[in-house]
Design a protein around this motif. Sequence first.
Motif, PDB file in Angstrom:
ATOM      1  N   SER A  83       0.847  -1.193   0.000  1.00  0.00           N
ATOM      2  CA  SER A  83       0.000   0.000   0.000  1.00  0.00           C
ATOM      3  C   SER A  83       0.884   1.245   0.000  1.00  0.00           C
ATOM      4  CB  SER A  83      -0.909   0.013   1.225  1.00  0.00           C
ATOM      5  OG  SER A  83      -1.740  -1.130   1.263  1.00  0.00           O
ATOM      6  N   TRP A 117       0.608   5.449  -0.063  1.00  0.00           N
ATOM      7  CA  TRP A 117      -0.305   6.584   0.032  1.00  0.00           C
ATOM      8  C   TRP A 117       0.397   7.898  -0.289  1.00  0.00           C
ATOM      9  CZ3 TRP A 117       0.703  10.562   3.425  1.00  0.00           C
ATOM     10  CH2 TRP A 117       1.539  10.306   4.505  1.00  0.00           C
ATOM     11  N   MET A 166      -4.659   6.104  -1.567  1.00  0.00           N
ATOM     12  CA  MET A 166      -3.802   4.954  -1.298  1.00  0.00           C
ATOM     13  C   MET A 166      -4.008   3.909  -2.376  1.00  0.00           C
ATOM     14  SD  MET A 166      -3.713   2.415   2.015  1.00  0.00           S
ATOM     15  CE  MET A 166      -2.969   3.656   3.070  1.00  0.00           C
TER      16      MET A 166
END
Length: 214
Positions: A110, A112, A123
């Motif tokens: 992930s 962001w 994200m």
Amino acid sequence: MRLLLCSLLLVCLTSAAESAAWQLYKAVGETRVEYRHNADKLLQVKAQTEVSATPASFLHLLEDTAHITKWAANTEKAQLLGQPDANTHLVHTYFSAIWPVSKRDMVTQSVWQQDAASGVLTMVVTDMGKHFPEVQGYVRMQQVQAKWTLTPLPNGRMKIEYHGQADPSGKLPHFIVDKVALKSLLKTFSQLQKTLPDYQRPYPGLVDAFLPAK
């Protein structure tokens, strides 16, 4: 370069199913879940809701992997495998199942970023499962792609939008996969509304001008 790659991924994710129309699964209060299928009949979902929280609380929630079962439906546990930089998390998530369906797992990255002017945080989640050995007793999910968009609103409120897909792999009928995925997403968003306020505090490096005054 990393942001460029993320942007290209999102373009591919969006264009893959532009020909299909979104259909409403359920709308409960401020939460709305929709779905459609791409050309390969893979389920794509999107959901949105509003909560009394800010983007900072969402990042704190994701980092608290020890308590993922509090909000993410059908999860057993999650492990933070690494954090290459302040904006990137590598996580291994394990999912429970009801017999005769096998348990699932996935490894995701992930990344962001935030627009400093508006406070909007996005994200991008990508599949990293092929880079890690499979775990005995679990079926490794594939083609995991997702995007979260967190938009600050007045009075300490925030709009959460999610768009994603995942191939559960294994021999499962589509109607079973779709039903479980949609039901789980609706439950997850419902639990986000209840859980996020508990994580309300500033996050290092995040512009959070909408944080309510104490």
